[in-house]
Each structure stands twice: as structure tokens, then as C-alpha cells.
Design an enzyme around this catalytic site. Structure first.
Site, PDB file in Angstrom:
ATOM      1  N   CYS A   1     -17.109  -6.725 -57.139  1.00  0.00           N
ATOM      2  CA  CYS A   1     -17.481  -7.981 -56.488  1.00  0.00           C
ATOM      3  C   CYS A   1     -17.764  -9.104 -57.481  1.00  0.00           C
ATOM      4  O   CYS A   1     -17.388 -10.262 -57.250  1.00  0.00           O
ATOM      5  CB  CYS A   1     -18.677  -7.770 -55.567  1.00  0.00           C
ATOM      6  SG  CYS A   1     -20.057  -6.879 -56.335  1.00  0.00           S
TER       7      CYS A   1
ATOM      8  N   HIS B   1     -22.766 -13.922 -54.868  1.00  0.00           N
ATOM      9  CA  HIS B   1     -22.927 -13.782 -56.314  1.00  0.00           C
ATOM     10  C   HIS B   1     -22.662 -15.131 -56.992  1.00  0.00           C
ATOM     11  O   HIS B   1     -21.590 -15.728 -56.811  1.00  0.00           O
ATOM     12  CB  HIS B   1     -21.931 -12.767 -56.877  1.00  0.00           C
ATOM     13  CG  HIS B   1     -22.248 -11.341 -56.528  1.00  0.00           C
ATOM     14  ND1 HIS B   1     -23.418 -10.951 -55.924  1.00  0.00           N
ATOM     15  CD2 HIS B   1     -21.528 -10.191 -56.716  1.00  0.00           C
ATOM     16  CE1 HIS B   1     -23.419  -9.642 -55.760  1.00  0.00           C
ATOM     17  NE2 HIS B   1     -22.280  -9.161 -56.227  1.00  0.00           N
TER      18      HIS B   1
END
Length: 360
Positions: A154, A251
Site C-alpha cells: 500500500c 497513507h
């Protein structure tokens, strides 16, 4: 125009965080329909509602509540046209190979086969050209339909999209430095204990820095002339430091880049390239493809996870604070939704590209 074929979907690890995100993203998909749900032997035989602690921000879709859970064995997925794996890495390996040997296309979110030299590691808005290795993979396994593709970690996903745009436009990137601020959902459920993350930042995520540093070079590299092996970037140095922060989803990554070319491009040239970047998933009109693969913000305080993680449904990367750097050439902030384009969404969009390319 002929009607789009309907594809029956299986989901491995359907009760977990990534499995739940697959269900959310697929519930209204125009041609991929959830057919079989797989989980552990403890959950097998139960209904999905009975087996699942639902943690998504929307309600559990009604149609899956009464669906039976099966063990993750290929015999239960024979009717599926495609399987998405949200399994944890400690169990994913043999299960995904079982599905592959059953001649089923598998799109995995697990790390087990990312380093495999016969397995494409694909970010769907970056390197879909790596699907060209699939005929070779099939020949090695004696398959005519099945194959295995993994999506990236990710945190890697959020940076390789803008890096791909820069590499395509300006050539080789000499040095890349990344500092991440990663959401707690990336650790799965129940994830990081509350007393470890509230009023705190954890400056270590096991294995994460290594993943960013080598995955970037595989993803941004190419294929050999015969499409049978990967041509990793050889001259691009990547360094990463990873931190877990008290954000649920999204993120955020601070990126510094030095270009090989001299003189380096101007900031306005960089912004223009980022804004205008397009990918194959868009040209193929894949239904989940973002309108803009990269959204460039001019505000000094953007992107922010709470405000910008869902840009283009979470399939795009938000970039801001593009500016000159006194050590490297440029620096910027990138934000991506770690369970959409960083996980389940990558698998779905990869499958859409593979369908559009006629791979299954």
C-alpha cells in the site's frame, strides 16, 4: 454494442479488512458479481453476517449477509471467473497457488509472490504493460486461463504513480527518498493497540521500508524483449523511513527526488507532467479507473487524509506541496487511500484491465 459479459467473482479472506473492502467496491460493479466468499475453516459453514465483524464505514451490503462462507479451497471456487485474495501472508501462499493450478485468474493483495520472477507486480495506473508476461507464466504452469498477479504494498502504490509520471517525462530518476505517515487500517483489524497509537507515532513498521525500496524498482522497470523476465531499474536508488500514525485511512508520504538529467526540470514543468499524466486503465475505459490518476493541489496545506483520501473514489493519488529541494531536486507530498488503490481497488482495477486486454 454487445453486452458486457458478467464475471463471477470469488473473494478469499472475505471477512478481513481487505476482503470487506473488496465487497464494498464490488457491490455495484457493472460486470463483476460476487459469487463465492472464502475464509478460514472457523468461519466455513456460517453466513457472512455471522462470521464477520464488519468494520467498514458503510453498512454491510444486504446481498452478502446470508451468503455462505466456504473454506479457501479451489473446489469451492470452480464456478468463479476470477478470484481476489485479501488473505494474510501467513496463509496466502499455498491457497493462491491452489487457485492458480485450478486454472483460475488470481489477483492477490498478499506479499507472498511479489518477488517471484514469473509473477507481475502491478499498480493499475502505472505498469499494466507487465501483463505481457502472463503468457510465459501460463506456459510454465500449463494453463490456458489461470494466472497470478499481485498488487504492490500500500505504501509503495502511493508513490510510484507520481514517480512513473516523472520518469516517463524526464527520464531516469537518480535518487528517491520517502518518509511515510501510514494509516492504522494498513495494519488490519484489530491492528495497532490504542495505547500504542493515541497521542503517539510509531517510527517502525516491520518490513515496510524494504518493500518500498525494492518494489519501486520492479514496478518502474520494464520487461525483457521476449516478455519472459523483469528488467528492474538499475541506477535508481530508493530509501524509505516508515511511520504509523493515528489516521484511520490514507497513507501520506513525503517524497524527495533527484533527476539524472541536467538541468533538472522546473517546478512548473513537474506540476504540468503530474496533472497531465494518464494511464492505460483510463484509455481502456475501465469502470474503476480514476478520471485523473494524479490530482495536484496548489494549497499549502493539502493533501490531507481526511479531506483527500477519497479523491476519484480512492483510486487516484493526491499530490501537493511540489517545490524545490535544497538537497535533492524536488520534493512533494503524496496521499493515497491505502485500502482502495493501495489494496482491494488495485486488484479490481487490475482485473478490469486484464479483461479489457482479453486475458480472461
Amino acid at each position: 454494442m454487445a453486452a458486457q459479459k458478467e464475471y463471477k467473482v470469488g473473494i478469499l479472506g472475505a471477512t478481513g479488512t481487505v476482503g470487506q473492502r473488496f465487497i464494498v467496491l464490488l457491490q455495484n460493479h457493472p460486470y463483476m458479481k460476487i459469487h463465492t466468499l472464502g475464509a478460514s475453516s472457523r468461519s466455513a459453514g456460517k453466513t457472512y453476517k455471522e462470521a464477520t465483524r464488519w468494520t467498514q464505514a458503510i453498512q454491510m451490503p444486504t446481498f452478502v449477509k446470508g451468503m455462505q462462507i466456504y473454506e479457501c479451497k479451489s473446489e469451492h471456487f470452480k464456478e468463479c471467473d476470477v478470484v481476489f485474495s485479501g488473505l494474510d501472508h501467513d496463509v496466502a501462499g499455498p491457497i493462491e497457488i491452489d487457485m492458480l493450478k485450478a486454472n483460475i485468474p488470481v489477483f492477490s493483495n498478499a506479499k507472498n509472490y511479489r518477488r517471484d520472477e514469473t509473477c507481475p507486480l502491478i499498480v493499475p495506473t502505472v505498469n499494466t504493460s507487465h501483463f505481457d508476461l502472463i503468457p510465459h507464466q501460463r506456459s510454465l504452469h500449463g494453463l490456458d486461463k489461470g494466472f497470478l498477479v499481485t498488487n504492490a504494498n500500500c505504501s509503495t502504490t502511493g508513490i510510484v504513480v507520481p514517480l512513473k509520471a516523472l520518469q516517463d517525462a524526464f527520464g531516469e530518476l537518480a535518487q528517491i527518498n520517502i518518509v511515510t505517515m501510514q494509516a492504522i487500517s494498513g495494519a488490519g483489524y484489530p491492528g495497532v493497540p490504542s495505547l500504542d497509537i493515541i497521542d503517539n507515532l510509531v517510527p517502525f513498521i516491520g518490513g515496510e521500508e524494504d518493500k518500498i525500496e525494492w518494489e519501486t524498482n520492479k514496478i518502474l522497470g520494464g520487461l525483457s524483449a521476449d516478455n519472459k523476465s523483469f528488467d528492474y531499474l538499475k541506477n535508481t536508488k530508493v530509501a524509505a523511513q516508515c511511520n504509523r500514525v493515528a489516521v484511520i485511512d490514507g497513507h501520506t508520504e513525503c517524497v524527495q527526488v533527484t533527476f539524472a538529467q541536467r538541468p533538472a526540470p522546473s517546478i512548473e514543468e513537474v506540476k504540468k507532467v503530474l496533472r497531465e499524466y494518464t494511464c492505460e486503465a483510463q484509455s481502456l475505459n475501465c469502470p474503476s479507473a480514476p478520471k485523473h490518476a494524479i490530482h495536484v493541489f496548489e494549497e499549502n496545506d493539502r493533501p490531507q487524509p481526511r479531506l483527500d483520501r477519497d479523491v476519484d473514489g480512492g483510486y487516484a493519488v493526491a499530490v501537493g506541496r511540489v517545490r524545490e529541494d535544497k538537497v535533492f531536486d524536488i520534493k512533494f507530498v503524496a496521499l493515497s487511500h491505502n485500502t482502495v488503490i493501495g489494496a482491494a481497488g488495485s486488484g479490481i482495477l487490475n482485473a478490469e484491465v486484464a479483461i479489457a486486454k482479453g486475458l480472461f
